[in-house]
Design a protein around this motif. Structure first.
Motif, PDB file in Angstrom:
ATOM      1  N   LEU A 207       0.870  -1.166   0.000  1.00  0.00           N
ATOM      2  CA  LEU A 207       0.000   0.000   0.000  1.00  0.00           C
ATOM      3  C   LEU A 207       0.911   1.220   0.000  1.00  0.00           C
ATOM      4  O   LEU A 207       1.691   1.408   0.933  1.00  0.00           O
ATOM      5  N   GLY A 229       1.190  -4.832   2.262  1.00  0.00           N
ATOM      6  CA  GLY A 229      -0.264  -4.861   2.121  1.00  0.00           C
ATOM      7  C   GLY A 229      -0.961  -5.736   3.138  1.00  0.00           C
ATOM      8  O   GLY A 229      -2.093  -5.463   3.535  1.00  0.00           O
ATOM      9  N   TYR A 232      -0.810  -3.633   6.792  1.00  0.00           N
ATOM     10  CA  TYR A 232      -1.163  -2.233   6.988  1.00  0.00           C
ATOM     11  C   TYR A 232      -2.375  -1.876   6.170  1.00  0.00           C
ATOM     12  O   TYR A 232      -2.497  -2.260   5.015  1.00  0.00           O
ATOM     13  N   LYS A 233      -3.286  -1.142   6.774  1.00  0.00           N
ATOM     14  CA  LYS A 233      -4.403  -0.613   6.006  1.00  0.00           C
ATOM     15  C   LYS A 233      -4.787   0.755   6.527  1.00  0.00           C
ATOM     16  O   LYS A 233      -4.486   1.105   7.669  1.00  0.00           O
ATOM     17  N   PHE A 234      -5.415   1.542   5.683  1.00  0.00           N
ATOM     18  CA  PHE A 234      -6.013   2.781   6.134  1.00  0.00           C
ATOM     19  C   PHE A 234      -7.445   2.477   6.522  1.00  0.00           C
ATOM     20  O   PHE A 234      -8.154   1.789   5.780  1.00  0.00           O
ATOM     21  N   THR A 235      -7.853   2.975   7.665  1.00  0.00           N
ATOM     22  CA  THR A 235      -9.231   2.736   8.077  1.00  0.00           C
ATOM     23  C   THR A 235      -9.840   4.039   8.550  1.00  0.00           C
ATOM     24  O   THR A 235      -9.137   4.996   8.829  1.00  0.00           O
ATOM     25  N   GLY A 236     -11.141   4.032   8.640  1.00  0.00           N
ATOM     26  CA  GLY A 236     -11.797   5.224   9.130  1.00  0.00           C
ATOM     27  C   GLY A 236     -13.293   5.086   9.033  1.00  0.00           C
ATOM     28  O   GLY A 236     -13.813   4.031   8.696  1.00  0.00           O
ATOM     29  N   SER A 237     -13.956   6.179   9.350  1.00  0.00           N
ATOM     30  CA  SER A 237     -15.412   6.170   9.259  1.00  0.00           C
ATOM     31  C   SER A 237     -15.902   7.570   8.952  1.00  0.00           C
ATOM     32  O   SER A 237     -15.202   8.541   9.169  1.00  0.00           O
TER      33      SER A 237
ATOM     34  N   TYR B 183     -14.775   2.086   6.649  1.00  0.00           N
ATOM     35  CA  TYR B 183     -14.107   1.588   5.463  1.00  0.00           C
ATOM     36  C   TYR B 183     -12.673   1.232   5.784  1.00  0.00           C
ATOM     37  O   TYR B 183     -12.120   1.629   6.824  1.00  0.00           O
ATOM     38  N   SER B 184     -12.077   0.512   4.887  1.00  0.00           N
ATOM     39  CA  SER B 184     -10.633   0.300   4.955  1.00  0.00           C
ATOM     40  C   SER B 184     -10.091   0.268   3.541  1.00  0.00           C
ATOM     41  O   SER B 184     -10.784  -0.091   2.600  1.00  0.00           O
ATOM     42  N   ILE B 185      -8.852   0.680   3.423  1.00  0.00           N
ATOM     43  CA  ILE B 185      -8.158   0.650   2.135  1.00  0.00           C
ATOM     44  C   ILE B 185      -6.909  -0.184   2.340  1.00  0.00           C
ATOM     45  O   ILE B 185      -6.119   0.087   3.248  1.00  0.00           O
ATOM     46  N   GLU B 186      -6.743  -1.212   1.537  1.00  0.00           N
ATOM     47  CA  GLU B 186      -5.543  -2.024   1.689  1.00  0.00           C
ATOM     48  C   GLU B 186      -5.040  -2.514   0.347  1.00  0.00           C
ATOM     49  O   GLU B 186      -5.685  -2.312  -0.683  1.00  0.00           O
ATOM     50  N   ARG B 211     -16.086  -1.385   2.370  1.00  0.00           N
ATOM     51  CA  ARG B 211     -16.915  -0.368   3.003  1.00  0.00           C
ATOM     52  C   ARG B 211     -18.201  -0.985   3.528  1.00  0.00           C
ATOM     53  O   ARG B 211     -18.809  -1.833   2.896  1.00  0.00           O
TER      54      ARG B 211
END
Lengths: 239, 239
Positions: A207, A229, A232-237, B183-186, B211
């Motif tokens: 990533l 990959g 690690y991930k980007f997360t959020g809401s 959500y998450s982006i990986e 998502r």
DNA sequence: GAGTGGTCTAGACCACAAT
DNA sequence: TTGTGGTCTAGACCACTCC
């Protein structure tokens, strides 16, 4: 009019906001619908226009409503979901997970900007830039390779920092007040050297976050961050 | 006081905001510093307190300042960069690039929720869910595999849609007003079936966006979107 | 011309913090 | 007690849109 509605202490403008939001959430008002005018709300709630105005103005700033002078107030079109990825200092992020962060500087140099890099910095090719390459570990496992180029005019003391102790991010936040950034997030296979530093096989999915930040009208920093990959991930809401 | 400063038509509250922002941008006021009180600004600008209040209140909402009742107004701590990824309808996104979008539904079914899926939807295992699998093309080349599960209670007519014509996104925005999302982006290697649909080699780096959206207090949809890493990136800017 | 939003005023009362 | 921010009022003038 003095008779403060009292009872609960919610400010009146907030109650009006809640009322408007409720009408929309319930589906009674749909996108594009005309919302009652300020005058109408003034009568409905028995309050002054400034109070109604604040409620409606704030909802407009929050993109819930749109207003057209001379025409009226409307329910804003449904927005697409905005995904907010907060880019934090990697050290803080790891600490927040209750884990141990370590920085391993691998390279710290000044180097003339090549063609492509010069273009990104909006400087002449050959201009001297600072360059750092740092591996960040979480609990002893590499989770980020940070390859950063810095404009010396924005952070003249960059090379004097002890990047085992502070992150480039922290130093730059001090030295060059952040103005704006452009970024991209993509998935790329790890090249050989990055793979080695991340302790994964070459070609492993990574990533990759690239970011270009500006400060005082100049490009301050161009950074590429590689993350394995599977770790690690980007997360959020949102919402 | 009537003497509208005229000259240019910038509203007074905006000029006060600009002044405050300027003091911070220039570095004269640093984070944590005490900002002049409303009274002081009233005297400085020769305007009414409501006008000053609006300027300061808006900057507080914008997280530039923080206020403490009884104490004062302060320059807010530097915020980390927030990276805003606007998640748009894939069809609109492709059209915006001036390209041709096509949807190829590969699967449209109802199916009982497995253990993990049921947990995500907060429903009992075995509950019937809608399931769609759609490949999105840009100029004839696959750029997204959309694997989506939908709560029938939120979008009862989901399976009746013609997903060659509209995207699930569009239908759901109609049927189930969006409340929030996580959500998450990986970055993940493409499994065999996804690779086949994306027309890439198995194991190719993919940018994966997962998502989970809620509507009316229920989980409406859980979607996984696979994009070939070399063809697709999220981009944006802040500041 | 009537109605809308955009802005501004000069007061007011309150809750809270610092002293 | 003094000064701060939080809120509210009852007017006002203006620019704009719609009819």
């Amino acid at each position: 009019m003095d008779e403060q509605i009292a009872q609960d202490s919610t400010p009146i403008f907030q109650r009006i906001k809640d009322f408007l939001l409720g009408e929309i959430a319930s589906g009674r008002w749909k996108e594009g619908d005309l919302v009652p005018s300020e005058q109408a709300l003034v009568r409905q709630f028995g309050v002054s226009r400034m109070t109604v105005n604040r409620a409606v103005r704030e909802l407009t700033a929050e993109q819930v409503l749109t207003r057209r002078q001379g025409s009226g107030t409307y329910v804003a079109p449904q927005k697409y979901q905005a995904t907010l990825v907060e880019i934090r200092n990697i050290a803080d992020e790891v600490h927040a997970r209750g884990h141990v962060h370590a920085s391993r500087p691998r390279l710290l140099e000044q180097s003339p900007a090549g063609e492509a890099l010069a273009r990104q910095f909006d400087l002449a090719p050959g201009t001297t830039l600072f360059h750092s390459l740092i591996v960040h570990d979480e609990n002893g496992q590499p989770i980020q390779v940070e390859d950063r180029w810095v404009n010396p005019e924005c952070a003249p003391a960059y090379l004097d920092q002890d990047f085992a102790r502070i992150t480039p991010n922290e130093h730059l936040m001090e030295a060059a007040p952040l103005q704006g950034a452009t970024y991209s997030i993509e998935a790329l296979p790890a090249p050989r050297d990055v793979a080695e530093m991340l302790d994964v096989a070459p070609g492993t999915s990574c990533l990759v976050l690239k970011r270009r930040t500006t400060s005082n009208g100049r490009v301050a920093s161009v950074v590429t961050m590689w993350h394995p990959g599977h770790l690690y991930k980007f997360t959020g809401s949102v919402g």
